[in-house]
Design a protein around this motif. Structure first.
Motif, PDB file in Angstrom:
ATOM      1  N   ARG A1049       0.800  -1.210   0.000  1.00 49.55           N
ATOM      2  CA  ARG A1049       0.000   0.000   0.000  1.00 49.55           C
ATOM      3  C   ARG A1049       0.836   1.265   0.000  1.00 49.55           C
ATOM      4  N   GLN A1050       2.158   1.146   0.155  1.00 53.16           N
ATOM      5  CA  GLN A1050       3.018   2.332   0.229  1.00 53.16           C
ATOM      6  C   GLN A1050       3.396   2.772  -1.184  1.00 53.16           C
ATOM      7  N   VAL A1051       3.340   4.082  -1.463  1.00 54.63           N
ATOM      8  CA  VAL A1051       3.652   4.649  -2.768  1.00 54.63           C
ATOM      9  C   VAL A1051       4.751   5.681  -2.604  1.00 54.63           C
ATOM     10  N   ASP A1052       5.691   5.668  -3.501  1.00 55.30           N
ATOM     11  CA  ASP A1052       6.777   6.647  -3.491  1.00 55.30           C
ATOM     12  C   ASP A1052       6.282   7.924  -4.168  1.00 55.30           C
ATOM     13  N   ILE A1053       6.110   9.017  -3.369  1.00 52.80           N
ATOM     14  CA  ILE A1053       5.567  10.275  -3.894  1.00 52.80           C
ATOM     15  C   ILE A1053       6.498  10.911  -4.901  1.00 52.80           C
ATOM     16  N   ALA A1054       7.811  10.631  -4.766  1.00 51.50           N
ATOM     17  CA  ALA A1054       8.784  11.287  -5.659  1.00 51.50           C
ATOM     18  C   ALA A1054       8.633  10.810  -7.101  1.00 51.50           C
ATOM     19  N   THR A1055       7.922   9.685  -7.320  1.00 54.82           N
ATOM     20  CA  THR A1055       7.795   9.164  -8.696  1.00 54.82           C
ATOM     21  C   THR A1055       6.479   9.578  -9.339  1.00 54.82           C
ATOM     22  N   GLN A1056       5.656  10.389  -8.619  1.00 56.09           N
ATOM     23  CA  GLN A1056       4.362  10.779  -9.148  1.00 56.09           C
ATOM     24  C   GLN A1056       4.510  11.965 -10.088  1.00 56.09           C
ATOM     25  N   GLY A1057       3.803  11.959 -11.239  1.00 56.86           N
ATOM     26  CA  GLY A1057       3.912  13.014 -12.244  1.00 56.86           C
ATOM     27  C   GLY A1057       3.462  14.369 -11.734  1.00 56.86           C
ATOM     28  N   TRP A1058       2.346  14.423 -10.967  1.00 59.50           N
ATOM     29  CA  TRP A1058       1.870  15.729 -10.469  1.00 59.50           C
ATOM     30  C   TRP A1058       2.885  16.408  -9.571  1.00 59.50           C
ATOM     31  N   PHE A1059       3.638  15.603  -8.810  1.00 59.96           N
ATOM     32  CA  PHE A1059       4.640  16.197  -7.899  1.00 59.96           C
ATOM     33  C   PHE A1059       5.798  16.803  -8.685  1.00 59.96           C
ATOM     34  N   ILE A1060       6.234  16.120  -9.758  1.00 57.61           N
ATOM     35  CA  ILE A1060       7.348  16.620 -10.575  1.00 57.61           C
ATOM     36  C   ILE A1060       6.941  17.926 -11.259  1.00 57.61           C
ATOM     37  N   GLY A1061       5.727  17.998 -11.788  1.00 59.52           N
ATOM     38  CA  GLY A1061       5.280  19.226 -12.436  1.00 59.52           C
ATOM     39  C   GLY A1061       5.210  20.400 -11.475  1.00 59.52           C
ATOM     40  N   LEU A1062       4.694  20.149 -10.262  1.00 63.00           N
ATOM     41  CA  LEU A1062       4.622  21.218  -9.251  1.00 63.00           C
ATOM     42  C   LEU A1062       6.000  21.797  -8.946  1.00 63.00           C
ATOM     43  N   MET A1063       7.004  20.958  -8.797  1.00 61.66           N
ATOM     44  CA  MET A1063       8.356  21.421  -8.475  1.00 61.66           C
ATOM     45  C   MET A1063       8.931  22.267  -9.610  1.00 61.66           C
ATOM     46  N   CYS A1064       8.698  21.902 -10.867  1.00 57.22           N
ATOM     47  CA  CYS A1064       9.209  22.677 -12.005  1.00 57.22           C
ATOM     48  C   CYS A1064       8.581  24.074 -12.033  1.00 57.22           C
ATOM     49  N   ALA A1065       7.270  24.170 -11.733  1.00 56.53           N
ATOM     50  CA  ALA A1065       6.603  25.476 -11.724  1.00 56.53           C
ATOM     51  C   ALA A1065       7.173  26.388 -10.641  1.00 56.53           C
ATOM     52  N   VAL A1066       7.419  25.846  -9.467  1.00 58.04           N
ATOM     53  CA  VAL A1066       8.002  26.647  -8.379  1.00 58.04           C
ATOM     54  C   VAL A1066       9.372  27.171  -8.775  1.00 58.04           C
ATOM     55  N   ALA A1067      10.228  26.358  -9.397  1.00 55.98           N
ATOM     56  CA  ALA A1067      11.572  26.779  -9.801  1.00 55.98           C
ATOM     57  C   ALA A1067      11.505  27.917 -10.819  1.00 55.98           C
ATOM     58  N   LEU A1068      10.532  27.832 -11.786  1.00 59.53           N
ATOM     59  CA  LEU A1068      10.410  28.870 -12.819  1.00 59.53           C
ATOM     60  C   LEU A1068       9.999  30.203 -12.187  1.00 59.53           C
ATOM     61  N   LEU A1069       9.071  30.195 -11.254  1.00 60.99           N
ATOM     62  CA  LEU A1069       8.641  31.428 -10.586  1.00 60.99           C
ATOM     63  C   LEU A1069       9.787  32.091  -9.827  1.00 60.99           C
ATOM     64  N   ILE A1070      10.593  31.333  -9.162  1.00 60.99           N
ATOM     65  CA  ILE A1070      11.737  31.893  -8.409  1.00 60.99           C
ATOM     66  C   ILE A1070      12.708  32.563  -9.351  1.00 60.99           C
ATOM     67  N   LEU A1071      12.967  31.944 -10.529  1.00 63.70           N
ATOM     68  CA  LEU A1071      13.903  32.520 -11.506  1.00 63.70           C
ATOM     69  C   LEU A1071      13.391  33.865 -12.024  1.00 63.70           C
ATOM     70  N   ILE A1072      12.065  33.956 -12.305  1.00 65.45           N
ATOM     71  CA  ILE A1072      11.478  35.204 -12.816  1.00 65.45           C
ATOM     72  C   ILE A1072      11.592  36.301 -11.761  1.00 65.45           C
ATOM     73  N   LEU A1073      11.342  35.975 -10.498  1.00 69.56           N
ATOM     74  CA  LEU A1073      11.443  36.966  -9.415  1.00 69.56           C
ATOM     75  C   LEU A1073      12.866  37.496  -9.276  1.00 69.56           C
ATOM     76  N   LEU A1074      13.844  36.654  -9.409  1.00 70.09           N
ATOM     77  CA  LEU A1074      15.252  37.083  -9.297  1.00 70.09           C
ATOM     78  C   LEU A1074      15.599  38.059 -10.418  1.00 70.09           C
ATOM     79  N   ILE A1075      15.125  37.788 -11.668  1.00 74.08           N
ATOM     80  CA  ILE A1075      15.433  38.675 -12.810  1.00 74.08           C
ATOM     81  C   ILE A1075      14.791  40.042 -12.584  1.00 74.08           C
TER      82      ILE A1075
END
Length: 1193
Positions: A1049-1075
């Motif tokens: 019943r245990q699932v590795d959250i790091a392999t889920q697609g929704w989690f990977i997409g969320l992390m990429c969006a956060v990284a892009l926002l931080i880069l725009i704020l720095l510029i």
């Protein structure tokens, strides 16, 4: 109990009991605490020969200590000196020092005499030396009429000084009317008696103001002799004078006055004698006249001049030997030589000696009923007479003391009591002087006390020795123990050394040596203890050293010196050039880890050294800077010198010859020395030996020769690059034969059989034989008998066997060399022994004391000395394990042997097996072998703790159980009583859970644990026990099995697609704020901030000049502090005055900080604790205290 520090030290051994050092009862230079009753001790006194200034008050010193404080009295010229009757004499309160007020009235001569001070209390009386008080004298020259001196060119001349006799003798020098010293040379020089000697005069010696001065240093006065007028006339002038007054037959020849061989002006004759005292400076003088000016040479006829103690003065006319000793007695020869000849003078030197200490008596502190001795060892030439005084009175007429017995230079005390306390004086005297020493005997009963300050902190660099002091006192002498740690665990390891003065030494201190150490002193009257603390610091290291550099003129060179050091130590870095300070030149810049030299010049070349110092250590590293021209030029060729040539032998005497040579080309490296070797063609043809070495400035050498040797010599030159090839050999020179100078060495007498004596020696070599027909006269006789010497002459061998001797009897032996010319000097007598035989008797009364399960102590009675029949080597114990107490079957094991050196009557048997049955016997050993064995003794060792179980395995893991299997200990060392199992769970972060303790019967080898958690790791600790205690443990880890239903019943959250997409969006926002932030920062942050600064000026920020080339822009108000503080230390690492507000006070340390005179910080930080930055990163934040200190380097 006699207290005296012995130089040897004792090492602490390992064991269960505390390491106790039973210090020797002898401690030198004993200092009894002043609060304890003690006899007087003289601490300060005037010198024996006390010359005073008659213009000042006379102060005669006499200081002493004691308990009760001593009273003082004086004698003058052997009778009591009543100071109360003389109003000019006062005694300093609490002291024996006299002040005689002669400045107001009175004369110094009135108080001339011999004074002696006595310091006395209820425990005894100490006396000073005889102080001879004499006023200094500086008399005037007697008036005399000095006629002018006229002499012709080339004649010799002596100008007498004859100074008045003063006290002390004056210092003589010659000057002219202008107070300028007269120039001196090999031709003109001043003798030891003050006279001025001219080997030959020249016209320029004409003057009317030759003045001898005598300087009396004690009174700071200078006396002057009447000027002497000297006129030197040439032969032509003399002949003109004669022509005007005499006939033609009186004319002088020019040649007759120009050249003549040397003659001595002083000393007179061919031989003289000189006597000097040991320790003084021996001064020998030879001054010669002649034309040309003679040169003086010195040799010692029967030996060589001591290299490190010989000095030449006055253009080699004076030979001085400092710290002269009896070995310097002998014949010294001075040789005066010029091209027309040579002359010799022999000075026979005898060295006498005033008494000097071999072993001065030392104070004794004894407890009631103890024994001790005072020893007074002195030597001199002639041998001094030893006499004893008690409390200043000759011991022959002093009150009788039944505990005292005098035996020559030793006083023996036995069963002393309190009334035995006294001060004894030893007087050693001969015709040249005397020695007087006070030593008290103080009978005390005192509990121990520790004199070292409590809680002393010692700081030591790692891997270096650490010395922890424990100065102590007590009577009887206390024993010393050291403990480490708050719980008082005794020192059990063998890495400690305990000195007999109580000091604990850790030869190689490590980080784990840090801690608190306790010193405990005990005697039968009590106990005292003291704690000290030890901190171990990391050594300072240079991790980046300066490197060799070659730089063209005008360039810039940089040397790096990067340190790594203990964070609690503050290093200071200093740069040196050629071991001196850096030039005071702005071209040299020191910046943190670098030294920069700009606009390099030729004189900048040299060795640059980086020196790092802390309060505990220092380290340095060097590099060479070579400065070259911008346009390379051919470098000179550097090489070893060419060999010398043109060797010549002159002044050929029986035991010396002069060798001269011409140096070869030095090949651009100056010659530093010449090495002279010789070949003995008669005895060792083709083999060259070292003769001597001389300075590279010399081209001649006076060589000492041995008789009956066919010499050839060769010379080699040495420069900084190495040694030249040897020169061609000189001509051969055969010296005359003579009797041997030395006797064989390494003479021994040892028997190879019980009835013989084998006499051996090291024969002389051919060089030492001094002549043909070398033989040896071997002589022997029994040491304890009345027999005459038995002698035999043998050929040139190295052994002679005497047969028919008794077993192991001491013999006196001597071996003398002789040849066809005669005998060598009388040889030294050595002692040997005839052959040994096996011992006849076994040690008796052997008994065993079992200390613990692995250690036993064996005692035995010594065998009679006569039964040993040889040199006692020691005692040997044979022991073996015959039977195990836990197993009834007998097994015979290999015997073990332990040997105890010397005359010991007990020894320890280590490494025994617990719970075992042992048998032993003891035998005495001499040089021949073992004697018979003593009767066997048996003993049993008690139980010990067992070893760890042989194995531990976990089998059959399930969801909630684990099964343990094990093998019993390989060495149970007794009867096993039970097993102990401890275990605890370990979670995913490696944290340990609660510990479960379980007892298991001793007969089990398997155990199942139930009700465990599933999928859990457990750690197990397992050990066995006997009645003696717990043994070593064995550990193991194991995991219960996993519940597969829950795992699915245990699932590795790091392999889920929704989690990977969320992390990429956060990284892009931080880069725009720095510029966006970067663009806004560059657009408008300049002028508003500048206006804001002008309106709210920071008083710490000084306005910058527009033309100084620095930047004055700030991006925003938040940047002020980092930029300001980061720029406060300029590139030259100095702190400006206006920066003083931003000091260490900002960090809570400004009050306590201190600086040395050189600017290095020596304060200790006790306030705020800063974070240490990551290594290698540069920080723009406010400097830490350590960085602030680096700015002062």
């Amino acid at each position: 109990m006699q207290l005296k520090i012995m130089p040897r030290r004792k090492r602490l051994s390992a064991g269960r009991t505390p390491l106790i050092l039973f210090l020797c009862q002898i401690i030198s230079a004993l200092d009894v605490p002043l609060d304890l009753v003690q006899p007087p001790t003289i601490t300060q006194q005037s010198p024996k020969d006390y010359i005073i200034d008659p213009r000042e008050n006379i102060v005669i010193q006499c200081e002493a200590k004691g308990k009760p404080p001593p009273s003082f009295s004086w004698t003058r010229n052997g009778t009591h000196f009543d100071i109360d009757k003389d109003p000019l004499v006062t005694m300093k309160p609490g002291s024996g020092t006299l002040t005689i007020n002669i400045m107001s009235e009175g004369k110094a001569e009135t108080y001339e005499g011999v004074y002696q001070c006595t310091a006395r209390n209820e425990r005894g009386a100490a006396i000073s030396n005889n102080i001879v008080v004499r006023p200094s004298r500086s008399p005037l020259w007697t008036k005399e009429k000095l006629e002018p001196i006229t002499l012709r060119n080339g004649q010799s001349l002596i100008l007498p000084c004859r100074p008045p006799l003063g006290l002390p003798p004056p210092i003589i020098f010659w000057m002219d009317n202008s107070f300028q010293r007269l120039p001196q040379s090999e031709r003109v020089s001043q003798g030891l008696n003050g006279d001025l000697y001219f080997s030959n005069v020249l016209p320029e010696d004409t003057r009317e103001d030759y003045i001898c001065y005598a300087r009396f240093n004690h009174t700071q006065t200078i006396q002057q002799k009447q000027p002497i007028s000297v006129k030197v006339i040439s032969v032509d002038e003399l002949n003109d004078t004669i022509a005007a007054n005499l006939n033609d037959t009186e004319f002088y020849s020019a040649k007759s006055n120009r050249e003549r061989p040397p003659t001595f002006l002083t000393p007179e004759g061919n031989a003289s004698h000189k006597e000097e005292l040991r320790g003084n400076v021996l001064s020998l003088e030879c001054i010669a006249e002649g034309l040309p000016t003679p040169i003086i040479y010195w040799i010692k006829e029967d030996g060589t001049l001591p290299i490190n103690r010989t000095f030449y003065r006055n253009f080699k006319k004076t030979l001085q030997i400092i710290q002269v000793s009896e070995a310097d007695s002998g014949n010294y020869q001075c040789i005066a030589k010029n091209p027309l000849g040579a002359i010799h003078h022999t000075i026979s030197v005898t060295v006498k000696a005033a008494p000097y200490w071999i072993m001065a008596p030392q104070n004794l502190v004894l407890s009631p009923g103890e024994d001790g001795r005072l020893m007074c060892g002195a030597n001199g030439n002639p041998k001094p007479k030893i006499s004893w005084l008690s409390n200043g009175v000759p011991v022959e007429i002093a009150p009788d003391d039944p505990s005292r017995k005098i035996d020559g230079d030793t006083i023996i005390f036995s069963n002393v009591q309190e009334r035995s306390s006294a001060v004894y004086q030893c007087n050693a005297s001969n015709e040249y002087g005397y020695l007087l020493a006070n030593a008290f005997v103080n009978v005390l009963a005192e509990p121990p006390r520790i004199l070292t300050s409590a809680n002393t902190l010692y700081q030591v660099i790692a891997d270096r020795p650490a010395l922890l002091d424990c100065a102590f006192f007590g009577s009887p002498l206390p024993t010393i123990e050291w403990f480490k740690g708050a719980k008082g665990s005794a020192l059990r390891e063998d890495i400690y050394v305990l000195h007999e003065n109580g000091t604990l030494e850790i030869p190689v201190a490590q980080k784990d040596s840090t801690g608190t150490y306790t010193c405990v002193a005990r005697n039968k009257l009590g106990m005292a203890k003291n704690e000290v603390h030890l901190e171990i610091k990391d050594a300072t290291r240079i991790i980046k050293q300066p490197e060799y550099a070659v730089m063209q003129r005008g360039g810039t060179v940089s040397f790096e010196c990067k340190l790594k050091h203990d964070h609690t130590l503050i290093p200071t870095v200093t740069w040196l050039k050629d071991n001196g300070e850096l030039p005071n030149d702005g071209r040299f810049t020191v910046d943190k880890d670098h030294l920069v030299v700009a606009d390099v010049r030729d004189d900048d070349g040299g060795t640059y050294t980086c020196v790092a110092n802390t309060t505990l250590d220092n380290v340095s590293a060097s590099a060479v800077l070579s400065v070259v021209a911008p346009t390379p030029t051919p470098a000179p060729i550097y090489d070893v010198p060419n060999p010398p040539f043109d060797l010549e032998l002159t002044d050929q005497l029986d035991k010396s010859v002069q060798l001269s040579w011409t140096p070869g080309n030095d090949n651009n490296s100056p010659i530093t020395k010449f090495i002279i070797e010789y070949e003995d063609a008669m005895h060792e043809a083709g083999l060259w030996h070292h003769q001597t070495e001389v300075s590279g400035m010399q081209t001649t050498a006076q060589l000492k020769l041995s008789p009956y040797v066919n010499y050839s010599f060769r010379v080699m030159a040495v420069n900084s690059l190495g040694r030249s090839l040897p020169s061609e050999a000189s001509e051969q020179y055969l010296t005359k034969a003579a009797e041997p100078d030395t006797n064989p060495t390494a003479v021994e007498g040892l028997g190879s059989e019980p009835d013989n004596l084998v006499i051996t020696w090291k024969p002389l070599n051919g060089f030492e034989s001094n002549g043909p027909g070398l033989q040896y006269k071997v002589s022997w006789r029994q040491k304890d008998g009345d027999d005459e010497w038995t002698s035999v002459v043998v050929a040139n061998v190295s052994k002679y066997i005497v047969s028919g001797t008794p077993t192991f009897v001491p013999y006196l032996i001597k071996v003398q060399a002789l040849n066809d010319v005669g005998f060598a000097p009388e040889p030294a007598v050595v002692m040997g022994h005839s052959g040994e035989d096996l011992p006849m008797v076994a040690p008796g009364n052997v008994h065993v004391n079992v200390v613990n399960s692995t250690l036993a102590e064996v005692h035995w009675d010594p065998v009679p000395l006569k039964s040993i029949r040889g040199h006692l080597q020691g005692y040997r114990i044979y022991y073996w394990k015959a039977q195990s107490s836990s197993k009834r079957n007998r097994r015979h094991l290999e015997k073990k042997i332990l040997t105890f050196q010397g005359s010991k009557t007990h020894g320890m048997l280590p490494g025994l097996e617990p719970f075992s049955h042992y048998t032993l016997n003891v035998r005495v050993v001499n040089g021949k072998g073992e004697g018979p064995a003593s009767p066997d003794r048996v003993f049993n060792t008690p139980e010990g703790v067992p070893s760890a179980p042989s194995s531990l395995k976990i089998v059959n893991p399930t969801l909630d159980s684990l099964t343990l299997e094990w093998d019993p200990p390989s060495r149970p060392n007794g009867i096993l009583t039970e097993y102990t199992l401890k275990y605890q769970p370990i979670n995913s972060t490696h944290e340990l859970g609660p510990l479960v303790d379980l007892k298991i019967p001793a007969n089990k080898t398997r155990w199942t644990l139930k009700n465990l958690n599933f999928s859990t790791r457990y750690k197990f600790y397992f050990y066995a026990q006997t009645a003696a205690g717990s043994g070593s443990q064995i550990t193991e880890e194991a995991v219960t099995t996993v519940d597969e239903a829950m795992a699915s019943r245990q699932v590795d959250i790091a392999t889920q697609g929704w989690f990977i997409g969320l992390m990429c969006a956060v990284a892009l926002l931080i880069l725009i704020l720095l510029i966006v932030c970067f663009i806004r920062r560059n657009k408008g942050g300049k002028y508003p901030v500048k206006e804001k600064e002008d309106a709210h000026a920071d008083p710490e920020i000084q306005p910058m000049k527009e033309d100084d080339g620095t930047f004055g822009e700030y991006s925003d108000a938040e940047d002020h502090k980092p930029l300001k503080k980061g720029s406060r230390t300029p590139s030259d690492r100095t702190v400006k005055k206006e920066d003083s507000d931003d000091s260490l006070v900002d960090y809570g340390e400004g009050v306590n900080g201190q600086f040395n005179e050189d600017g290095s910080f020596i304060g200790q930080y006790s306030g705020k604790k800063e974070k240490e930055p990551a290594e290698g990163n540069e920080s723009s934040e406010a400097p830490s205290p350590v960085n602030a200190m680096n700015s002062f380097v």
